[in-house]
Design an enzyme around this catalytic site. Structure first.
Site, PDB file in Angstrom:
ATOM      1  N   ASP A  22       0.831  -1.197   0.000  1.00 52.13           N
ATOM      2  CA  ASP A  22       0.000   0.000   0.000  1.00 52.13           C
ATOM      3  C   ASP A  22       0.871   1.253   0.000  1.00 52.13           C
ATOM      4  O   ASP A  22       0.574   2.230  -0.709  1.00 52.13           O
ATOM      5  CB  ASP A  22      -0.906  -0.024   1.235  1.00 52.13           C
ATOM      6  CG  ASP A  22      -1.725   1.239   1.378  1.00 52.13           C
ATOM      7  OD1 ASP A  22      -2.609   1.458   0.541  1.00 52.13           O
ATOM      8  OD2 ASP A  22      -1.483   2.010   2.330  1.00 52.13           O
ATOM      9  N   GLU A  74      -2.008  -5.312  -3.618  1.00 49.31           N
ATOM     10  CA  GLU A  74      -1.010  -4.564  -2.856  1.00 49.31           C
ATOM     11  C   GLU A  74       0.090  -5.480  -2.345  1.00 49.31           C
ATOM     12  O   GLU A  74       1.271  -5.096  -2.315  1.00 49.31           O
ATOM     13  CB  GLU A  74      -1.693  -3.826  -1.710  1.00 49.31           C
ATOM     14  CG  GLU A  74      -2.585  -2.685  -2.189  1.00 49.31           C
ATOM     15  CD  GLU A  74      -3.409  -2.050  -1.100  1.00 49.31           C
ATOM     16  OE1 GLU A  74      -3.867  -0.911  -1.295  1.00 49.31           O
ATOM     17  OE2 GLU A  74      -3.616  -2.697  -0.047  1.00 49.31           O
TER      18      GLU A  74
END
Length: 231
Positions: free
Chosen positions: A52, A124
């Protein structure tokens, strides 16, 4: 997951991204949902945390470079549209990530391979695996390849999707959308809200975000995209 399966997944992802994705333990971890984890087999949540942040940096750079004259107030909504979980899930789906995931039986039977939250986390985590295995340049190249035209399309993202959706409805003599909280999950310090944006004719779009406001904005943007696609 067998070594042959992992190698096949790595080859498919390498071809899609134009970047070598190693058939490594980290890739195996990135493709492992918490429902299929064990002491000997870690899930992808730690990698998701790192991915992320890597994604955020790369997209920040891309938006900053792509729109040199835009002030911060116009960069932020474009950035948010590109890194939100739903966008990550869309990218994951375009890469065929769902069928590659290792899921627990109940999660698999419950449609986990198509759930935005599952796909978004896996995307992610994959970014983190590429970053750790091959470095920042490889991760940046993979992200830019995977996000593709979405970065240019972000130029059309509204700063306030709720206002834009309300204006769309008013221009057609319709009632403005309503927003309904469908669910709240996660711990108190990191909640995830699921919000539905609904028109009076039953047209609906949903979105997830860490706050009600962000989820409403994301749902409004999805609803607006749906409405405008109909003409």
């Amino acid at each position: 997951m067998t070594s042959r399966e992992l190698t096949a997944h790595a080859a498919a992802l390498s071809a899609s991204l134009g970047v070598e994705v190693l058939a490594s333990d980290r890739l195996d971890e990135a493709l492992t949902h918490p429902s299929a984890s064990s002491r000997a087999r870690p899930d992808n949540q730690r990698l998701e945390f790192l991915g992320d942040r890597v994604l955020g940096l790369v997209i920040s750079e891309a938006v900053f470079d792509r729109f040199p004259d835009a002030p911060e107030g116009r960069l932020a909504p474009r950035f948010n549209a590109l890194v939100r979980k739903e966008t990550c899930a869309e990218v994951a789906e375009s890469l065929g990530l769902g069928p590659m995931l290792r899921l627990g039986r109940s999660e698999a039977l419950g449609g986990g391979r198509k759930r935005p939250a599952v796909l978004g986390d896996a995307m992610e985590a994959l970014i983190a695996a590429i970053y750790l295995d091959s470095g920042m340049d490889a991760a940046r190249a993979a992200i830019l390849a995977a996000w593709g035209g979405r970065i240019d399309a972000a130029a059309r993202t509204r700063a306030d999707a709720k206002t834009a959706a309300q204006e769309w409805a008013q221009a057609r003599g319709l009632a403005p959308p309503t927003y309904v909280e469908l669910a709240r999950s996660g711990p108190d310090h990191a909640p995830v809200f699921t919000i539905a944006a609904r028109m009076e004719d039953g047209t609906e779009a949903t979105a997830e975000a860490p706050s009600k406001r962000a989820a409403q904005q994301a749902a409004a943007q999805s609803l607006l995209n749906l409405l405008e696609s109909r003409g």
